[in-house]
Design an enzyme around this catalytic site. Structure first.
Site, PDB file in Angstrom:
ATOM      1  N   GLU A  76     -51.886 -34.312  23.653  1.00  0.00           N
ATOM      2  CA  GLU A  76     -52.789 -33.183  23.873  1.00  0.00           C
ATOM      3  C   GLU A  76     -53.243 -32.554  22.553  1.00  0.00           C
ATOM      4  OE1 GLU A  76     -53.268 -31.569  27.177  1.00  0.00           O
ATOM      5  OE2 GLU A  76     -54.859 -30.529  26.081  1.00  0.00           O
ATOM      6  N   ASP A  77     -52.318 -32.390  21.622  1.00  0.00           N
ATOM      7  CA  ASP A  77     -52.602 -31.561  20.453  1.00  0.00           C
ATOM      8  C   ASP A  77     -52.720 -32.303  19.125  1.00  0.00           C
ATOM      9  OD1 ASP A  77     -52.486 -29.394  22.148  1.00  0.00           O
ATOM     10  OD2 ASP A  77     -50.374 -28.977  21.753  1.00  0.00           O
TER      11      ASP A  77
END
Ligand code: MN
Length: 483
Positions: A76-77
């Protein structure tokens, strides 16, 4: 601040022989992926990954889940992808990480957000309960660093925890983690009430603590004298949020709440639990109506223990909980405890309701219906009842013999004509109580269920079957009507 070493120590506390090579690889991978990233609190991002993993290690979960905890925010990051994770750590770990990533993406706001959130939790639960455990661990650290976020966000995350995460944690029986999540969320969700409870507890606790130390000493002496084996006797303070719930229940009168602290006695087997209770009652007088046998009648989430409250030496009321080591582990780790042992049928039974619920909820698009279904199964109490053979069946509170019959088998439901509860004939709309032994009387010649049963049945299985039969028999007549 936590180091990789501390995480590994935590893992090896439960399993000194554990091979942690892959944990180190995962740490290095995540550390590189999150390099330069900071949390809102100013810490290096990797701290969040390490602390999430440490919570999972404290739950004594196996290494692949701990690794997925370390990696949970990578796709996600960061620029590293799920494919890379799959190549290095395998499909199983990659799948868990993917599950977490999906859970994180919430589109809506307000009430719709609440429902979307619930839905995603259920879907994730049905696919892989481990994902929920990682999400809980992730949430716990997020709560602990909430102070760094704006007030509106603090409140939203805290309330979401109390309204969604905590009932699910309770239903899964993870008492220890539930308590931690609730206390971390409590002060942001209800700041004034938190301060109030903190003061009430601080005012009452020092006195109780002294009583407790004396009581523990007396219990140990008595058990030794009577030659009753025990594994541990210790005092336990109630966590703030659960104290707050009781406080509301008893109209804010702290004198009504006896179990601010409790003495917990751990013994080897069930017979000893009852012997110990007898010994305790011979020292202090029990309070009428406060003896609870959750061993014979477990709580819906599987919790088992004997509870009693006695007038202690200072005429102060103290709760005493007596249980075996296995019951204590169930109370603290719940569903998480199942990964510590070889797969057993208990595991299968506990997971069956999750599968059931998720499959059913998956197909419901109407938000109101969805909420209602979710509420019945997770947020409302369930009861444990027995077949004449002694098998345990869990049903929602308010269930009737017809619900029980359909739970056993569609045929038994369809042909059900009467019921015996604890050997006495009852009507089919009888409300079954916890611990009842239920026997269904069937009639071979019966064509199908009575549509009138819809007025009292509680489970969706029963409703579905009766409605299906009703529609079918209605359609049989359709040609006549259309003529
Ligand atoms: Mn996270």
């Amino acid at each position: 601040m936590i180091s990789l070493r501390q995480l590994i120590d935590e893992i090896q506390k439960n399993d000194p022989q554990a091979d942690t090579t892959l944990v180190e690889t995962a740490y290095n991978f995540a550390n590189e992926a999150h390099a330069g990233q900071k949390r809102a609190s100013g810490e290096d991002y990797i701290q969040h990954c390490l602390l999430t993993a440490k919570t999972l290690a404290e739950l004594r979960l196996p290494i692949p889940i701990i690794i997925a905890g370390l990696l949970h925010d990578v796709p996600e990051d960061t620029t590293k992808t799920l494919d890379e994770i799959r190549k290095i750590f395998g499909t199983d770990i990659a799948k868990m990480v993917e599950g977490i990533t999906k859970l994180g993406k919430i589109k809506y706001r307000g009430m719709d957000r609440y429902i979307e959130n619930l839905r995603k939790m259920f879907v994730a639960m049905a696919q892989d309960i481990r994902v929920i455990l990682i999400k809980f661990a992730d949430r716990l650290h997020n709560l602990k660093t909430l102070y760094a976020l704006p007030e509106a966000k603090q409140k939203r995350i805290a309330l979401e925890t109390l309204e969604i995460y905590s009932p699910i944690a309770n239903r899964l029986g993870i008492g220890e983690l539930q308590a931690q999540l609730e206390d971390a969320a409590f002060k942001y969700a209800y700041p004034e009430e938190f301060i109030n409870i903190e003061q009430v507890v601080k005012k009452n606790f020092p006195l109780k603590k002294k009583t407790l130390v004396n009581m523990i000493r007396k219990i140990k002496m008595r058990l030794e004298k009577d030659n009753i084996k025990f594994l541990d006797v210790y005092g336990r303070a109630k966590h703030y949020y659960s104290y707050y719930r009781k406080y509301l229940k008893y109209n804010c009168d702290p004198k009504q709440i006896y179990d601010l602290v409790a003495v917990r006695i751990i013994v080897e087997n069930i017979a000893d639990c009852y012997t110990v209770m007898g010994a305790v009652h011979s020292i202090w007088r029990p309070i009428r109506g406060r003896i609870k046998d959750y061993i014979a009648q477990p709580k819906p989430n599987g919790y088992q223990s004997l509870h009693t409250a006695v007038f202690g030496d200072e005429q102060e009321i103290v709760e005493i909980q007596i249980r075996t080591k296995a019951m204590n582990e169930q109370a603290e780790y719940g569903i998480a405890a199942h990964w510590n042992y070889k797969e057993g049928n208990k595991n299968a039974r506990e997971l069956a309701w999750v599968q059931d619920l998720a499959n059913w909820l998956k197909n419901i698009n109407d938000n109101d219906k969805f909420l209602e279904g979710a509420k019945i199964d997770v947020f409302q109490n369930r009861i444990f009842v027995f077949t004449p053979q002694g098998d345990v069946i869990d049903l929602p509170d308010g269930a009737t013999p017809v619900d029980f019959a359909y739970h056993i088998h569609t045929d038994i439901g369809d042909k059900c004509s009467g019921a015996r509860i604890n050997n006495e004939i009852v009507s089919l709309d009888y409300r079954i109580r916890n611990g009842d032994v239920v026997q269904i009387i069937t009639d071979k010649n019966r064509k199908g269920p009575n549509p009138d049963w819809l007025a009292f049945v509680k489970t969706r299985t029963a409703i579905q079957h009766i409605e299906a039969y009703k529609n079918k028999s209605w359609k049989k007549f359709l040609p006549i009507f259309s003529k």
